[in-house]
Write a protein that holds these residues in place. Structure first.
Motif, mmCIF file in Angstrom:
data_model
loop_
_atom_site.group_PDB
_atom_site.id
_atom_site.type_symbol
_atom_site.label_atom_id
_atom_site.label_comp_id
_atom_site.label_asym_id
_atom_site.label_seq_id
_atom_site.Cartn_x
_atom_site.Cartn_y
_atom_site.Cartn_z
ATOM 1 N N LEU A 192 0.831 -1.199 0.000
ATOM 2 C CA LEU A 192 0.000 0.000 0.000
ATOM 3 C C LEU A 192 0.869 1.254 0.000
ATOM 4 O O LEU A 192 0.635 2.206 -0.762
ATOM 5 N N ALA A 193 1.888 1.260 0.841
ATOM 6 C CA ALA A 193 2.773 2.422 0.926
ATOM 7 C C ALA A 193 3.596 2.588 -0.342
ATOM 8 O O ALA A 193 3.892 3.708 -0.757
ATOM 9 N N ARG A 194 3.971 1.489 -0.961
ATOM 10 C CA ARG A 194 4.823 1.577 -2.153
ATOM 11 C C ARG A 194 4.053 1.959 -3.403
ATOM 12 O O ARG A 194 4.625 2.560 -4.308
ATOM 13 N N PHE A 195 2.781 1.619 -3.464
ATOM 14 C CA PHE A 195 2.043 1.819 -4.703
ATOM 15 C C PHE A 195 0.940 2.873 -4.568
ATOM 16 O O PHE A 195 1.064 3.981 -5.074
ATOM 17 N N GLN A 196 -0.135 2.539 -3.857
ATOM 18 C CA GLN A 196 -1.257 3.471 -3.776
ATOM 19 C C GLN A 196 -0.874 4.799 -3.153
ATOM 20 O O GLN A 196 -1.447 5.837 -3.490
ATOM 21 N N LEU A 197 0.098 4.806 -2.240
ATOM 22 C CA LEU A 197 0.478 6.041 -1.547
ATOM 23 C C LEU A 197 1.827 6.566 -2.008
ATOM 24 O O LEU A 197 2.424 7.410 -1.348
ATOM 25 N N ALA A 198 2.306 6.085 -3.148
ATOM 26 C CA ALA A 198 3.667 6.428 -3.546
ATOM 27 C C ALA A 198 3.774 7.825 -4.125
ATOM 28 O O ALA A 198 4.632 8.606 -3.734
ATOM 29 N N THR A 199 2.932 8.189 -5.076
ATOM 30 C CA THR A 199 3.064 9.470 -5.766
ATOM 31 C C THR A 199 1.709 10.108 -5.935
ATOM 32 O O THR A 199 0.673 9.480 -5.770
ATOM 33 N N GLY A 200 1.727 11.383 -6.295
ATOM 34 C CA GLY A 200 0.499 12.107 -6.568
ATOM 35 C C GLY A 200 -0.091 12.735 -5.324
ATOM 36 O O GLY A 200 0.239 12.385 -4.193
#
Length: 901
Positions: free
Chosen positions: A628-636
């Motif tokens: 979750l931290a690496r993908f959904q919360l990574a950028t943007g």
């Protein structure tokens, strides 16, 4: 050398002497001061008419030079500023072709007037005032010739329908050399309003600081601008002084128009959708703000003084849109000889196909140059899009050779799009190719990027032709940023991927990372821990650096014949490509993927009574938080993050609800609250029962929904992006505090599975992903041990969770025999479906053959995974296969609207 007589000039300065005209940084220039500086610059330009090439930056000096040239009757050739190679090459090409007499460069407080010659070598039509490149062109061989009347009439018409007054103040959010950006300058100056000169992007926090400080009342944007604004949650940053927004430069989706119109109603600003072309100076039509919501999708009505008509065949409602008005260009200039021409164009044939609606507003439905030949028929690609949209299939269309290319975002509609397109056009099915795509790509100006679609189709076709052996051989060869970019484009369905994008930024998530990571490992070997946030360019450079270091450690290694290795050979260019790598029998596989596979096997084997090793589900929850931290919360920003979280929640909730609901209908085993994943909300006796079998999925889905709401709050989102490690620690402390408050150290019964008491497991994985130094990893390791010990009252179960988390902390990847790699890929990818289905597979074998129950559970889960993927890509199209009467014979009215000739 010609000494042409001065021509009547044009002044656009409509304010009183004391009114503010321009704001740049701390400088405020009144209309009186601006008039004086324009007069001084006009004297520098000379009295005889000359062609002035102006680098049109959004700054004070270029604006003064532009106004001075207009006032002195000098034709102005606007060009883009900038020191990048493309801008320099474009200016050089225009200078060579059109031979300016004077070049004005510089910005801010400095300006450089480079005289190519005294006087001019050109002859100019008396009314010629401006030369502009056509919209969207960077190397157009022709320029648009605009007159003084064109500029003034269009500026006054825009000022009239926007109701501009001296109290208005616009920010220059668009380039001055772009006709839309120039029209903002012209219309505000002619109305006596003011301009804040800035070249900042609307995504730059500095822009919003300037906007608030100078109390702007408006800004303009193209569709891409408004996409960025929505993604960045601009509503919270928008100054209260904003009175209206304008959008042009391409079609903004009707639903987006409605959203901005509704936001305007809530925030007391007006939203104007506009339509225009450089050939009409700027604007031809607009949608009044009060009609924006109900007229979404239309271009509105003609601007004051203009007229629109539809040039259609007798009896047809759709035809070419034609515009007449005082802002229609004089004509084109393809060489300096054309400067002397007078008016050669009296009406503007826009090239757009349009219709007039029942409410009198006009609507563009396609482009005339979107007609192509497919299987011998002349096909309107835009009409194909509309016809499929009428059937609920949203597509983009393009063509390659004699094939029609159809692109869909909903994979379940893939086959429907192909068969319906073929049926509607009356062409063989093999002449239509359908492709899945994550998002429809757009150009930098927000218009559909059909070239990117064709490239994406070519990439997928090439990939489909490659065999597994070819892929393995490619892994042993050169690895470039483009190789990795192509991999992302294929596996994530993102044809717009560039070597500068990242896996996380392209929308990669925990469901897609398994295949991507394993494919990358085949190409690159061991992956760095933060590979999801590294671009293909950075990853390719990492491989090269690693190989170079390995070569350096090997010393003067030589081949059997004594010649130097490739790395040491004379003329070798380090950094250009990765060295050939042997296919190790023990490749590295990312730890999260391995843990997912191990955990799901432990879960199934324990439930089937083959093993007695519990803890796999809680470990999976920590892995989910890590991903979750690496993908959904990574950028943007928060908007993009919230959408990714909601999409990921849906990817779990939808198949879970379908499966559990189906089992409940057939067997009565589950109640509706279980199928809806709301079991936590139902009061119980605290004892385990089969309604709790899907607690893991319920915890994951509700956590994602909660986080989506959390990151929709802009201050929270900004805080996490500024302090990701501290935020993760604080949230971990809060969730552990919640757990201790509810159950203490050890949990009993269903307390071990309730969302509130297992949330710390997921946040612990999040903290692991944010631990990017040895000190942070030591801290999170200590917390993992302290938080887990005693929770279950079972040392073995706690040991499984702790061991898995410590592997996640300290071992980004694990070596394993190569034959196991596809097994890991399969089990990790299908883990959700294995978890869903195993509850009804193993029970018959639990007593007699638990090993068989375990294997069958894994096999059925993998089969269910494949079946679900198949259903979402094709089976839903069966109901659309019925061909309507008349299409095959060519008599369908709908078909004739898409095919001609």
């Amino acid at each position: 050398m010609l000494r042409t007589a001065p021509s009547p000039g044009l002044t656009l300065l409509g304010g009183t002497a004391d009114d503010v005209a321009l704001v740049s940084g701390d400088e405020r220039i009144s209309y009186g001061d601006l008039a004086d500086r324009v007069d001084a610059r006009r004297a520098e330009l000379g009295s005889g008419r000359r062609l002035v090439m102006l680098q049109a930056a959004n700054a004070v000096e270029p604006v003064i030079t532009y106004l001075s040239a207009l006032a002195g009757g000098h034709p102005v050739l606007l060009v883009a500023p900038g020191d990048d190679e493309g801008s320099i090459r474009h200016r050089a090409s225009l200078a060579e072709r059109f031979d300016p007499d004077l070049v004005a460069a510089g910005s801010g407080d400095a300006v450089a007037l480079h005289e190519v010659r005294e006087g001019s070598v050109h002859r100019f039509a008396p009314e010629l005032a401006l030369l502009a490149s056509t919209s969207g062109s960077t190397g157009s061989p022709k320029l648009v010739r605009l007159s003084r009347e064109n500029l003034e009439s269009n500026a006054r018409a825009i000022a009239e329908y926007l109701r501009l007054t001296p109290d208005d103040r616009a920010a220059t959010t668009l380039p001055m050399h772009y006709c839309y950006g120039l029209s903002v300058i012209n219309s505000h100056l002619v109305a006596g309003a003011s301009l804040v000169l800035t070249d900042r992007s609307v995504t730059d926090p500095g822009f919003w600081h300037e906007a608030s400080e100078h109390r702007i009342t408006s800004f303009a944007g193209v569709p891409y601008t408004f996409e960025l604004l929505e993604a960045g949650g601009f509503a919270e940053r928008m100054p209260s002084s904003i009175r209206y927004l304008t959008q042009a430069g391409g079609r903004l989706a009707p639903e987006a128009v409605r959203r901005f119109a509704r936001l305007g109603e809530r925030r007391a600003f007006e939203f104007f959708v506009m339509y225009g072309q450089t050939e009409a100076t700027a604007r031809m039509a607009y949608v009044p703000a009060e009609l924006a919501e109900q007229a979404a999708g239309s271009i509105g009505r003609p601007i004051p003084g203009g007229r629109l008509r539809i040039d259609a065949e007798l009896g047809a409602h759709v035809g070419e849109l034609v515009y007449e008005g005082p802002n229609v260009m004089l004509g084109y200039a393809e060489s300096p000889d054309d400067f002397a021409l007078g008016r050669t164009v009296h009406e503007l044939r826009t090239g757009d196909l349009a219709k007039q609606r029942e409410d009198g507003l006009f609507e563009v439905v396609g482009r005339m140059n979107r007609f192509v030949k497919v299987f011998g028929l002349r096909v309107d690609l835009d009409a194909v899009q509309r016809l499929l949209a009428d059937e609920g299939i949203e597509v983009r269309t393009a063509s390659a050779g004699e094939r029609l290319l159809v692109f869909v975002r909903a994979e379940r509609q893939l086959e429907a799009a192909r068969t319906r397109a073929a049926a509607l056009l009356g062409i063989p099915g093999h002449a239509v190719r359908a492709y899945p795509i994550a998002e429809f790509p757009c150009t930098s100006t927000g218009k559909p990027d059909f070239a990117a679609l064709v490239r994406h189709a070519d990439l997928l076709d090439r990939r489909a032709d490659e065999t597994a052996t070819d892929a393995a051989d490619a892994a042993d060869g050169t690895v470039t940023a483009e190789t990795i970019r192509d991999l992302y484009a294929e596996l994530l369905g993102r044809p717009d991927a560039t070597p500068g994008d990242t896996f996380a930024g392209l929308g990669g998530d925990s469901l897609s990372y398994v295949e991507v990571s394993l494919r990358l490992e085949e190409l690159l070997g061991r992956l760095p821990r933060d590979w999801p946030s590294q671009s293909p360019r950075a990853l390719a450079e990492t491989v090269t650096t690693t190989d170079a270091a390995a070569d350096g450690r090997a010393g003067a290694e030589s081949t059997p014949d004594g010649s130097p290795t490739t790395a040491d050979a004379p003329g070798a260019e380090p950094g250009l490509k990765a060295t050939k790598r042997s296919r190790s029998w023990f490749p590295h596989v990312e730890t999260p993927a391995t843990l997912r596979a191990i955990a799901i096997v432990l879960i199934v084997a324990t439930h089937a009574d083959l093993l007695g090793v519990k803890g796999g589900a809680h470990l999976l929850l920590a892995v989910a938080g890590y991903n979750l931290a690496r993908f959904q919360l990574a950028t943007g920003a928060g908007g993009a993050r919230a959408r990714r979280l909601l999409r990921s929640a849906a990817q779990i909730a939808i198949p879970a609800a379908l499966w559990i609901g189906a089992v409940a209908l057939v067997s009565g085993k589950y109640v509706p609250t279980t199928a809806l994943l709301v079991n936590n909300l139902v009061p119980g006796d605290g004892r385990w029962n089969e309604q709790w079998q899907f607690w893991f999925l319920e915890a994951a889905v509700w956590t994602m929904l909660g986080l989506a709401l959390l990151f929709a709050v802009r201050p929270v989102d900004r805080l996490e992006r500024r302090h990701p490690w501290a935020f993760a620690l604080a949230l971990l402390a809060a969730t552990l505090g919640l757990r201790f408050a509810l159950v203490g150290i050890d949990a009993h019964g269903v307390e071990r599975y309730a969302v509130a008491t297992v949330l710390w497991c997921l946040v612990l994985g999040w903290a692991v992903a944010r631990a990017d130094t040895a000190r942070k990893r030591l801290l999170v390791s200590a917390v993992a041990v302290a938080a887990t010990v005693g929770f279950f009252g079972d040392p073995l179960r706690e040991g499984v969770v702790i061991a898995g988390i410590l592997l996640l902390v300290w071992a980004p990847s694990l070596r394993m025999p190569r034959p196991l790699v596809p097994v890991v890929r399969l089990l990790a990818g299908a883990s959700l479906f294995i978890y869903l289905t195993h509850w009804v597979v193993y029970p018959p074998w639990e007593q007699s053959a638990p090993w068989l129950g375990t294997l069958l559970s894994l096999a059925v889960g993998v089969a269910a995974w494949y079946a679900y993927r198949l259903a979402t890509t094709g089976l839903g199209a069966v109901r659309r296969r019925r061909q309507p009467a008349g299409v095959a014979s060519g008599t369908s009215v709908r078909r004739r609207s898409a095919v001609s000739g």
